[in-house]
Scaffold this active site. Structure first.
Site, PDB file in Angstrom:
ATOM      1  N   GLU A 141      11.815   6.099  15.339  1.00 29.54           N
ATOM      2  CA  GLU A 141      12.805   7.154  14.917  1.00 29.54           C
ATOM      3  C   GLU A 141      13.768   6.336  13.705  1.00 29.54           C
ATOM      4  O   GLU A 141      14.645   5.698  14.886  1.00 29.54           O
ATOM      5  CB  GLU A 141      13.624   7.617  16.016  1.00 29.54           C
ATOM      6  N   CYS A 142      14.011   6.626  13.045  1.00 28.72           N
ATOM      7  CA  CYS A 142      14.773   6.227  12.080  1.00 28.72           C
ATOM      8  C   CYS A 142      14.839   4.838  11.567  1.00 28.72           C
ATOM      9  O   CYS A 142      13.788   4.013  10.923  1.00 28.72           O
ATOM     10  CB  CYS A 142      16.139   6.190  12.041  1.00 28.72           C
TER      11      CYS A 142
END
Length: 763
Positions: free
Chosen positions: A342-343
């Protein structure tokens, strides 16, 4: 209670974190639960530092309105071994201005929205550094803006002087809202910021000291008793606390083990919602944190990888320099390990970040950009949040099926199906991986013909038994390996300092894993699983170099390594590799370990690499198989005397028993040599019969075979189970990396046993 403000930058984090810390300390000593409105990760890090409990988020957009109160209650009531008591007070830090939420939604997911859902009183924090009487107008407007929002107190922040603060307080009196405290300007308690906001607490070595100073400043300047009194006006909430076990579940067929999920942490990966790991645990997994900056490899037995948010762009050079970790993650992903990024996790999985090489599981490059991307997002029915100043440039818009990576942060409490799917994939992957601890003796059962274990004899011959029994009267004395070491050395034509007796091959591999250096160990598979298991137990993650049928070795195809481990002839394939080629691989910068447990089944042992000169080379031998000594545990290592000395330094005193040492001496006698040669002749003859018979079944048998066993592809995963029903135990293949359940290993026995096996297989 909720700590709100008229706008961002008013000091909500300073006041909220300071209140949490002050109330947690003497003289109050309260158990405080900390929350942050919205998707913020950094503030909860400071909250956790202040309270000793996980900092949690309340976000109606990502979690759903119906979960806000249950999540609040869960965070307040949740207890652990470290925090055995439920919280006495919950402090919720707001986001932005009090009524600012998702754009074009009339304040959805704003602080005021959470205030109304939780029926919490509000304490307003106001920066007064650039105004005086106008502050009252601002506060009055905020207090009257929505009926369901009750501002019960005010804390004035960044007062320029007592006179300045008094001017503001006089103007506020007409509102009837008490001023609970005044904080003067103080850069000592200022939290530094950078391109994505405040610097996380985990990245600031001075965070603890700064927090102590902040707690004292709040205690000195805020009426904490009135703050607690305001919190006590919150009504009782009747909802049931959120329960991760009600959102997800372990597999129906639960196993005794919980597959490990490696979760990135440390200074580069500081963003993770507390409920994420709680959902993983509820789904039957074991979250284990690792530091991509500092740790050399993923935790042993990793079956899933979760790379959350953080600042890899800030630590890109250090992340890239940890080449062993990058290789470990890449190898795990290539092997099929379910992985979520995530990110920050997405960036780390890219080929490079700002020119620094990364994992490369996602075919894209990433770089810092001029624009901040910030906001809530909808993604195929899942709601999330995006917050970054980097951009990615994909080469191909595809990803491995076991990898999910994006800029989107998702709160899994609001989308528990994502947690379930990831954990299900982790369970499935863990159950599909070879069981490195599975050995042939576990296949054997009462009434079954044993073709699973490679031990040639049911027990040692009589003359060896006599030698073993002769040691019994002297068992009161500690064992002395000197005679056995000398006998083995003479048997192989080497010096005693090149020999180390061990308690079987298993101990030898454990010593090697602990004592022999190598940052990038490579294990050639399929082979005996103990070398890899020993490396993993020592905290070292080897690279698997898996050979395809017919399992012959191409030395030019080997990956770079400084420690190579290979069997010859190899268990379970029975393939005999070119010994000279293996020997040539050993040299400065690369140690080669050869498992020759079955070399005594090879006529003349012509590919053995035991020689008078064995620089950077170790050979492991076992006496278990030929002489029926599985219960006694007898083996040895021959090799480079410098490496042998390292192994001996790791070996526990007297680890090899006197009976085992006597058996080693007996195995080196002329009588033993002659009997071993006769056994090779019989094994060769019986193996030829076994191969020919299995071929008539339509099975593919790996040839030429050199060991006292053969590997066969039956083309049917149910073969082993059917043979078991019909009275025959064979060794399953799917516990060896590189093989599947349709492969079976069959020990060489006399022709009558082989004929009975083939007849049973035909039925």
């Amino acid at each position: 209670m909720v700590i709100g403000a008229p706008a961002s930058g008013q000091g909500k984090t300073t006041v909220a974190t300071g209140l949490m810390a002050a109330l947690s300390r003497a003289p109050y000593g309260l158990d405080v639960a900390a929350f942050k409105v919205g998707p913020d990760y950094i503030d909860p890090g400071y909250h956790a530092l202040a309270t000793g409990r996980p900092g949690r988020n309340l976000d109606p957009w990502m979690q759903g309105e119906e979960r806000i109160v249950p999540l609040l209650l869960h965070g307040a009531l949740h207890t652990t071994a470290q925090q055995p008591n439920p919280a006495r007070i919950a402090i919720i830090e707001g986001v932005m201005g009090l009524f600012d939420g998702k754009a074009e939604t009339e304040g959805f997911a704003s602080t005021a929205h959470v205030v109304e859902l939780t029926e919490s009183p509000v304490i307003l924090t106001v920066d007064i550094s650039h105004a005086s009487r106008t502050i009252a107008a601002t506060v009055g407007g905020v207090a009257a803006f929505e009926e369901g929002v009750k501002v019960e107190g005010i804390i004035l922040n960044k007062a320029g002087s007592p006179r300045h603060a008094d001017e503001v307080k006089r103007a506020l009196r007409r509102l009837g809202i008490p001023v609970l405290g005044v904080l003067p300007r103080d850069e000592a308690i200022h939290v530094p910021s950078r391109h994505l906001g405040l610097v996380p607490a985990a990245e600031r070595d001075e965070s603890r000291q700064a927090l102590d100073a902040l707690a004292q400043r709040i205690a000195d300047n805020v009426d904490l008793a009135r703050v607690v009194k305001i919190a006590m006006t919150a009504p009782r909430l009747s909802a049931r606390p959120w329960d991760p076990a009600a959102e997800v579940h372990p597999p129906v067929a639960e196993t005794t083990t919980r597959p490990r999920i490696a979760i990135a942490g440390g200074r580069a990966f500081t963003f993770r919602y507390a409920e994420t790991t709680e959902l993983m645990e509820a789904a039957g997994c074991e979250p284990v944190e690792f530091d991509p900056l500092r740790d050399p490899a993923l935790p042993p037995d990793t079956a899933g990888i979760y790379l959350g948010g953080g600042f890899p762009e800030v630590h890109a050079e250090e992340l890239s320099a940890n080449a062993s970790m990058i290789a470990s993650i890449r190898e795990a992903i290539d092997a099929g390990t379910p992985t979520v990024g995530e990110c920050a996790g997405l960036l780390y999985l890219c080929r490079e970040v700002d020119g620094h090489p990364m994992v490369g599981a996602v075919d894209a490059t990433a770089a810092m950009g001029p624009t901040l991307v910030l906001g809530y997002r909808d993604a195929d029915g899942t709601r999330g949040h995006e917050f970054h100043r980097t951009t990615t440039t994909p080469a191909e818009p595809t990803m491995a099926p076991n990898v999910h990576a994006s800029y989107l942060h998702v709160h899994w409490a609001g989308a528990p199906e994502l947690a379930q799917e990831f954990c299900d994939a982790t369970h499935a992957y863990a159950s599909s991986r070879p069981d490195l601890k599975h050995h042939g003796d576990t296949e054997v059962g009462e009434g079954l013909v044993d073709l699973a274990v490679n031990v040639r004899l049911p027990g040692p011959p009589a003359w060896m038994t006599e030698a073993i029994m002769a040691t019994l009267p002297g068992l009161g004395a500690y064992p002395d390996a000197t005679a056995a070491r000398a006998a083995i050395a003479a048997f192989h034509g080497v010096t005693p300092e090149m020999v180390l007796p061990t308690s079987g091959g298993a101990e030898a591999f454990t010593l090697i894993a602990r004592a022999i250096p190598g940052d990038r160990p490579v294990v050639v598979h399929p082979q005996f699983t103990e070398p890899e298991a020993a490396l993993l137990a020592a905290g070292r993650t080897p690279h698997r170099h898996v050979l395809a049928p017919p399992f012959t070795l191409d030395v030019d195809a080997l990956p770079p390594t400084d420690l190579l481990m290979i069997g010859n002839p190899t268990n379970p394939t029975s393939v005999l590799h070119d010994g000279e080629a293996l020997r040539d691989l050993a040299g400065p910068g690369r140690i080669v370990v050869i498992d020759e447990a079955f070399m005594d089944a090879v006529p003349g042992e012509h590919e053995s690499q035991i020689h008078a000169e064995m620089d950077h080379l170790l050979v492991v031998r076992s006496l278990t198989k030929t002489w029926g000594l599985a219960g006694l545990r007898a083996g040895y290592v021959v090799g480079d005397p410098r490496l042998i000395a390292r192994l001996a330094a790791q070996q526990p005193p007297w680890s090899v028993s006197s009976p085992a040492l006597a058996a080693m001496v007996a195995c080196t006698t002329d009588r033993a040599r002659v009997e071993a040669q006769l056994a090779v002749v019989r094994t060769t003859r019986d193996r030829d019969h076994l191969i020919e018979s299995l071929t008539t079944l339509g099975w593919d048998v790996v040839t030429p075979a050199a060991g006292p066993f053969v590997l066969a592809d039956s083309h049917d995963p149910g073969t082993r189970a059917r043979l078991r029903v019909r009275g025959f135990a064979v060794r399953r293949g799917d516990t060896f990396p590189g093989l599947g359940p349709h492969w079976i290993r069959i020990a060489v026995r006399e022709p009558s046993v082989t004929d009975a096996l083939v007849e049973a297989a035909r039925v």
